[in-house]
Design an enzyme around this catalytic site. Structure first.
Site, short mmCIF file in Angstrom:
data_model
loop_
_atom_site.label_atom_id
_atom_site.label_comp_id
_atom_site.label_asym_id
_atom_site.label_seq_id
_atom_site.Cartn_x
_atom_site.Cartn_y
_atom_site.Cartn_z
N THR A 18 13.13 -30.22 25.89
CA THR A 18 12.84 -31.05 24.73
C THR A 18 11.37 -30.93 24.35
OG1 THR A 18 14.54 -32.58 25.43
CG2 THR A 18 12.93 -33.43 23.87
N SER A 32 21.36 -39.47 31.70
CA SER A 32 21.48 -40.82 31.13
C SER A 32 22.92 -41.30 31.28
CB SER A 32 21.12 -40.79 29.64
OG SER A 32 19.81 -40.34 29.45
N ASN A 80 18.21 -39.49 24.94
CA ASN A 80 18.93 -39.68 26.19
C ASN A 80 19.12 -38.34 26.88
OD1 ASN A 80 19.83 -42.65 26.42
ND2 ASN A 80 20.17 -42.09 24.26
N GLU A 81 18.15 -38.00 27.70
CA GLU A 81 18.14 -36.71 28.37
C GLU A 81 19.25 -36.65 29.41
OE1 GLU A 81 16.63 -34.58 26.99
OE2 GLU A 81 14.50 -34.91 26.64
N PRO A 82 19.58 -35.43 29.89
CA PRO A 82 20.59 -35.29 30.93
C PRO A 82 20.36 -36.29 32.07
CG PRO A 82 19.85 -33.14 30.22
CD PRO A 82 19.02 -34.14 29.49
#
Ligand code: GLP
Length: 632
Positions: free
Chosen positions: A183, A168, A164-166
Site C-alpha cells: 500500500t 483485518s 483494512n490491510e490483510p
C-alpha cells in the site's frame, strides 16, 4: 460485454458477488450515480437524510464528477445528505495535499451544496492517546445518523477496503492501522517517495463497512484484475478484506473490462459455457492446458483436452496432434530477432513486414523510464539493425523526482559558483540555485512543488533519460521531451487531459511519419499516466487518419509493468541474450528513481522466456514482448 443486469447468467457461477462489467469507468460511474440520485430524492420525499459512505483514491473520481454534474446540470441537491468517509492517513493535517480531507473537498464537497456539518472524515491529527475515543465516536456518529445506506468502496492491491490491510477481522471497527508495504509503495508516487508515505491510517473496520445496507465496490484497469478475481471468486479470507463482501446480502462490484479480465468467465470462458473458438481463444485455451498439465504443447493428447473441458475445441479443430502443431507454429511465428522486420526476407510468417527498410520507429514513453523498462533490448535491436529509433518522452516525469535530487543539483551549482570565481557570469546560476534551495527548505518534504522546482526535476530526469538511451545506442538527438501539459499542470490520480495534449502529439506524428509506433497503457488504470497518454496518442492518430504514412504504420503495444502479457496475448516476442540483458540492466541503472516493479523488469523478461520454454519453444535468456494493436 454485458452491462449490469439483475439476473445472473450461468457464466457467472464462479462469482460469489454480483459483478457488473462496463465498457468504461464513466459508464459505470453514471449508473452508480443515478442510483445515488434516486436514494437522495427518495429520502427527501420522506423528509429524511440519505447517508453515504465515501471512498478516496483515483477510482471514485469519475463517480464524483458525475455527482457534480448531476448537481450542476440537473439540480440534484445534497442538502439532505450525510457522508462518512472510510479513512484518513494518520499524521496528516487536512490541508496536506495528500490528505483525504483535502481530496474530498477538491473532488466533491467544494462543488456541491452539502452542509459542512454533514461531512464526516476521520481526523488524521488526533493525539495518540485520543485515537481510541475518536474512533469510537466515529462509530457512534454513524449509528446516530441511522447507519450507512450506501457505502462506496475502492480496492487496494492488497485487497484492502478502506485501509483494512490483510489480517483485518470481519468484526473490526474504526481504528488506527499500520499500512502494508505494498500500500505504501502504491502511494509512493503521490507522496514523491515511499519514505514520505505515512505509516499509519485511521480506517473504518471491515465490520463497520459490512453494516452498510448496500455496498458498491468500484475497480478499473487490469492492475486490479487479479485482486478483483480473488475477492469475488476466492474463498472468504482475512488476507483479502474485500472477500468479506461475499457475506453481505447486498454487495456489488462495478468494474471495467480491464478489472474484469481475470474472472473465470473472461479468462477461461470455456469452463462456464460454450466458447467461440476464434484463433485467439484457441491459442489461449491450449496455452492454459499446457501450463495446467505442465507439459509442452506438442505433447498434449486428445484425453488431455477431453478431461479438461476442451472437448468442444477438439471436435472443432482436432485431433490434438493437428491442433497442437497449428498452435505451436503460431507461437513459433511470434518469435523474431528482427522487431523492425527482416530486410530482403520472406515475411509471410513474421510479425513485422520486411519493407520499408530501414524503418522509422517512434517509441512513446509515458514517463521517461517506461520505454526503457519495457523494451530497452528491442530499441537497441531496432537501432543496431539499421532502423531509425526516435524516443518520445510524453511527460517530463518530474513528479517522480525526489527533493533530495533537486537539492543535490542546486547544492552543487551553488558550490561551483562560489568556488569557481565570483565574477558576474555566475550570478544568475547562483541566484537560481539559492532560489531552489529556499523553496526546498520552505516547503518541507510534503509541500507542493512550485513550477521552478518541477522544471528543475524535469531537467534532472531528462539527463537520466538521455543517459539511458545512450546505453542502448540511441543518440541524445533522437530523444525528445514533449512535457505534455496535462502532466505539468496536474498531480498523480488527478490528471485531466485537454486538446492541447493531443495537438502536441499529432504534430510530432506528422513530423516523424513513423512506419512503426510502440506505446503502452491500453488497459491500465484509466487515471494512470500511461492510460492517459495512450488515449492522447490514439486521439492524435485519429486526427492523422487518411494521411499517407498512417495506413502503413504498424502499432505495437508493450505491456504495463503490473501485468505482463501472457503467451497467448503476444504477437511479437523479441528474444534477448544474457549480454543484452546486462546492457538493459545498465540502461535501467541510469534512472535514480525506479520503483520496485520497474527494477524487477528483467525478471519479468526472464519469466516470459520461461513460459515460452515451458510451452516447448526454444530456451532463451529473456524475451520482451508486444501485442499488435487492433482497434476495437
Ligand atoms: C487507498 C484507499 C482505498 C482505495 C485504495 C485504492 O488505499 N484507502 O480506499 O480503495 O487506495 O486506490 P485507487 O482507487 O487510487 O486505486
Amino acid at each position: 460485454m454485458s452491462s449490469s443486469s439483475s439476473t445472473r447468467s450461468h457464466s457467472e457461477i464462479f462469482e460469489k458477488i454480483p459483478v457488473h462489467v462496463f465498457a468504461t469507468p464513466t459508464a459505470a460511474a453514471r449508473e452508480l450515480a443515478a442510483e445515488v440520485r434516486q436514494l437522495i430524492e427518495y429520502r427527501k420525499a420522506e423528509g429524511r437524510n440519505a447517508v453515504l459512505g465515501l471512498a478516496t483514491g483515483s477510482t471514485p473520481v469519475p463517480f464524483y464528477r458525475e455527482l457534480i454534474r448531476l448537481h450542476r446540470e440537473e439540480g440534484l441537491s445534497f442538502q439532505n445528505v450525510i457522508t462518512f468517509n472510510l479513512d484518513e492517513y494518520y499524521g496528516l493535517a487536512p490541508e496536506h495535499p495528500e490528505s483525504y480531507a483535502r481530496f474530498m473537498a477538491e473532488q466533491l464537497f467544494n462543488h456541491i451544496d452539502i452542509p459542512n456539518e454533514n461531512i464526516h472524515i476521520p481526523s488524521g491529527q488526533v493525539p495518540g492517546n485520543q485515537v481510541f475515543v475518536h474512533c469510537r465516536e466515529y462509530e457512534e456518529a454513524i449509528e446516530k445518523a441511522g447507519g450507512i445506506d450506501l457505502q462506496i468502496l475502492g480496492i487496494g492491491r492488497t485487497g484492502h477496503i478502506g485501509f483494512n490491510e490483510p489480517g483485518s477481522s470481519k468484526e473490526s471497527l474504526t481504528r488506527r492501522i499500520t499500512l502494508d508495504r505494498i500500500t505504501r509503495q502504491d502511494a509512493a508516487g503521490d507522496f514523491r517517495g515511499e519514505q514520505n508515505v505515512p505509516h499509519f491510517a485511521i480506517t473504518m473496520g471491515v465490520g463497520t463497512i459490512l453494516r452498510g445496507r448496500k455496498l458498491a465496490l468500484m475497480a478499473w484497469g487490469e492492475n486490479k484484475a487479479g485482486i478483483v478475481a480473488r475477492a469475488v471468486e476466492g474463498s472468504v479470507t482475512d488476507t483479502v478484506s474485500a472477500s468479506f463482501l461475499q457475506e453481505h446480502p447486498d454487495a456489488r462490484f462495478f468494474v471495467d473490462q480491464g478489472a474484469a479480465s481475470e474472472l473465470v468467465r473472461f479468462k477461461l470462458p470455456w469452463l462456464v459455457g460454450p466458447a467461440s473458438w476464434s484463433p485467439a481463444e484457441s491459442m489461449r485455451a491450449v496455452c492454459w492446458l499446457s501450463k495446467k498439465l505442465g507439459r509442452p504443447v506438442l505433447k498434449l493428447v486428445d484425453e488431455d483436452y477431453n478431461e479438461n473441458g476442451l472437448s468442444d475445441l477438439l471436435s472443432e479443430q482436432g485431433p490434438a496432434y493437428q491442433l497442437n502443431i497449428r498452435i505451436f507454429n503460431r507461437l513459433q511465428n511470434t518469435i523474431t530477432g528482427w522487431p523492425g522486420g527482416k530486410p530482403h526476407e520472406d515475411d509471410t510468417y513474421r510479425p513485422e513486414r520486411a519493407k520499408p527498410y530501414p524503418k522509422q520507429c517512434l517509441v512513446f514513453s509515458p514517463e521517461p523510464q517506461d520505454a526503457v523498462v519495457a523494451m530497452a533490448g528491442t530499441m537497441e535491436r531496432l537501432q543496431d539493425q539499421g532502423n531509425h529509433v526516435y524516443l518520445a518522452n510524453l511527460t517530463s516525469g518530474s513528479l517522480r523526482v525526489s527533493d533530495s535530487e533537486a537539492d543535490k543539483f542546486a547544492g552543487t551549482l551553488n558550490e561551483l559558483a562560489i568556488s569557481t570565481d565570483e565574477s558576474a557570469a555566475w550570478l544568475p546560476q547562483k541566484a537560481y540555485a539559492d532560489e531552489v534551495l529556499r523553496i526546498l527548505a520552505e516547503k518541507g518534504e510534503v509541500g507542493e512543488d512550485p513550477e521552478l522546482l518541477r522544471r528543475l526535476k524535469a531537467l534532472i530526469l531528462r539527463g537520466e533519460s538521455r543517459d539511458a538511451a545512450q546505453a542502448i545506442h540511441i543518440a541524445s538527438s533522437e530523444v525528445s521531451f514533449l512535457d505534455l501539459p496535462f502532466y505539468e499542470k496536474g498531480r498523480y490520480r488527478r490528471f485531466k487531459t485537454t486538446e492541447e495534449d493531443v495537438v502536441a502529439v499529432a504534430s510530432l506524428l506528422r513530423q516523424q511519419r513513423p512506419n512503426q509506433i510502440y506505446l503502452t497503457g491500453h488497459s491500465s488504470d484509466p487515471s494512470s499516466v500511461s492510460a492517459m497518454t495512450f488515449s492522447i496518442v490514439m486521439q492524435a492518430l485519429q486526427q492523422c487518419m487518411g494521411e499517407d504514412w498512417r495506413s502503413a504504420c504498424s502499432i505495437w503495444i508493450y505491456s504495463g509493468k503490473e501485468k505482463p502479457f501472457a503467451p497467448h496475448e503476444i504477437d511479437m516476442a523479441v528474444p534477448m541474450s544474457p549480454t543484452q540483458m546486462e546492457r538493459k540492466q545498465r540502461a535501467l541503472g541510469r534512472f535514480q528513481q525506479l520503483t520496485s516493479l520497474e527494477v524487477q523488469a528483467p525478471d519479468r523478461d526472464r519469466a516470459t522466456a520461461r513460459h515460452y520454454d515451458d510451452l516447448g519453444l526454444a530456451q532463451y535468456e529473456a524475451i520482451e514482448c508486444f501485442q499488435r494493436w487492433r482497434a476495437a
